[in-house]
Design an enzyme around this catalytic site. Structure first.
Site, PDB file in Angstrom:
ATOM      1  N   TYR A  33      50.686  42.768  10.106  1.00 38.10           N
ATOM      2  CA  TYR A  33      51.725  41.850  10.601  1.00 38.10           C
ATOM      3  C   TYR A  33      51.703  41.812  12.135  1.00 38.10           C
ATOM      4  O   TYR A  33      51.677  40.750  12.753  1.00 38.10           O
ATOM      5  CB  TYR A  33      53.108  42.287  10.095  1.00 38.10           C
ATOM      6  N   LYS A  81      50.745  38.792  15.101  1.00 38.18           N
ATOM      7  CA  LYS A  81      51.520  38.425  16.306  1.00 38.18           C
ATOM      8  C   LYS A  81      50.648  38.545  17.551  1.00 38.18           C
ATOM      9  O   LYS A  81      50.725  37.718  18.459  1.00 38.18           O
ATOM     10  CB  LYS A  81      52.758  39.317  16.428  1.00 38.18           C
ATOM     11  N   SER A 117      57.029  40.143  18.648  1.00 34.73           N
ATOM     12  CA  SER A 117      57.727  41.334  18.156  1.00 34.73           C
ATOM     13  C   SER A 117      57.308  42.549  18.965  1.00 34.73           C
ATOM     14  O   SER A 117      56.149  42.636  19.413  1.00 34.73           O
ATOM     15  CB  SER A 117      57.341  41.528  16.688  1.00 34.73           C
TER      16      SER A 117
END
Ligand code: NAD
Ligand code: WQD
Length: 348
Positions: free
Chosen positions: A152, A156, A128
């Site tokens: 989050y 990643k 992302s």
């Protein structure tokens, strides 16, 4: 040329996964999906079969179950994995970080172990743009420093680090890390699209639910950013363009020999390179839907960045890939999905 490749798609019942399955099946790949349906419905895969007229093999299982992943790899005779399975809500990741590390990082670790055990060495991973964090300069290039600002994003980043270490230690592996910007839109059939649980966190699904009458108005978070109209700017990319990027990445990995990888993952931005403000989206959606979109300005949302968009040059050069859909087409497709499925897959 007939494609005989067999792909295991983790999280294939989700928003980006279903759109990618459509493109894979249409291109002739054999597709097996592994999903635990924690954020999706089996109905989504039935719709993929309806769109393509092809069969999807589905295994309901969790990627943290290494034995189940190994079984899926063996049974499906997969030659590559596209790995979408993961949790993705930024706000929730701050209140439940351990669940995010467990699902995303531990889940990916188990998947990689199973792949290694089964000799499946080709992987396309959903990363992302959030791994970049606050922009030092724009557009974001792949060489930008990686400093995500939420748990989050850090899951990643940890996965990316794991993949880079794995690639460096195993020349036979071929790994693509794709950094998505803001995926939006839906398949033009209106049969599949984004179906968030509860109140949507993201702009496009919220906007669509206002247009269809499920919500009274849109809250616009911040009108005092240093952007032309004061609202936040993002790089919105049609989910089908994004899905096609995965096919191009797979093809690229397929052609790549270990002497070309030189121990390095392929790391690519998938975005359009163009920024649009929240008010641009409201305007385009109003036009696409012919419905009023009432909105109210609210305070900035904690952790939001004023503006970011991709430099997609590398993906264009290496994959010969470029997005084809503009903001108006994106809104038209989102609206068709929302209008045909006002309650998402529950409408079925
Ligand atoms: P989604 O929630 O619609 O799809 C994820 C799928 O994975 C769901 O079907 C879910 O049930 C499944 N899943 C989750 N954890 C699992 C587990 N442990 N085992 C098996 N299945 C599991 O999300 P999406 O928007 O399609 O995103 C796909 C991937 O792309 C995610 O990894 C996400 O982090 C990443 N991504 C998404 C966006 C975005 O804005 N949608 C942007 C950048 C990156
Ligand atoms: C876009 C713009 C908001 C909702 C998130 C994740 C990112 C990636 C994509 C997974 C911002 C504004 C939003 C609303 C609003 N996901 N907004 N009212 O925050 O750019 O990215 O999704 O990897 O990691 O952070 O997307 O759609 O939430 O917001 O005004 O109700 O819309 O402030 O300017 P974001 P978004």
């Amino acid at each position: 040329m007939t494609i005989t490749q067999r792909i295991l798609v983790t999280g294939g019942a989700g928003y980006i996964g279903t759109h990618t399955c459509v493109e894979l099946l249409n291109a002739g790949y054999h597709v097996t999906v592994m999903d635990n349906f924690c954020n999706s419905k089996p109905e989504a895969l039935k719709r993929v079969e309806r769109i393509t007229g092809k069969v999807i093999h589905c295994m309901e299982a969790d990627i943290r179950n290494r034995a189940a992943v190994a079984q899926a790899l063996v049974q499906s005779k997969a030659t590559a994995v596209i790995h979408f399975a993961g949790l993705k809500a930024v706000g929730e990741s701050a209140t439940a970080p351990l669940a995010y590390y467990d699902n995303n990082v531990v889940g990916t670790l188990r998947l990689l172990e199973a792949m290694d055990e089964c000799g499946v060495n080709t992987l396309v991973f959903s990363s992302s743009a959030t791994v970049y964090g606050n922009p030092e300069r724009l557009p974001f290039q792949e060489t930008h420093r990686l400093l995500p600002t939420n748990p989050y994003g850090r899951t990643k980043l940890h996965i990316e680090c794991m993949l880079r270490d794995l690639q460096a230690s195993r020349p036979q592996w071929r790994i693509a890390i794709l950094r998505y910007f803001n995926p939006v839109g839906a398949h033009p059939s209106g049969l599949i699209g984004e179906d968030p649980r509860g109140v949507p966190n993201n702009l496009m699904p919220f906007l669509s639910q206002v247009a269809v009458g499920r919500r009274n108005h849109l809250n616009i978070f911040g009108r005092d950013y240093s952007t032309p109209d004061g609202t936040g700017i993002r790089d919105y990319i049609h989910v089908t363009d994004l899905a096609i990027g995965h096919l191009r990445a797979l093809e690229h990995l397929d052609k790549t020999t270990s002497s070309h990888t030189a121990g390095q993952c392929l790391e690519l931005n998938l975005g359009t390179g163009k920024g649009h403000s929240v008010l641009d989206l409201v305007q385009a959606f109003k036009l696409a839907s012919g419905r009023p979109i009432p909105y109210q300005f609210k305070a900035r949302r904690a952790g939001d960045i004023a503006e970011f968009y991709a430099d997609p040059t590398l993906a264009s050069q290496l994959l010969g890939w470029a997005p084809t859909m503009n903001l108006q087409q994106i809104c038209e497709d989102s609206w068709r999905w929302q209008r045909m499925n006002p309650d998402g897959y529950r409408s079925a």
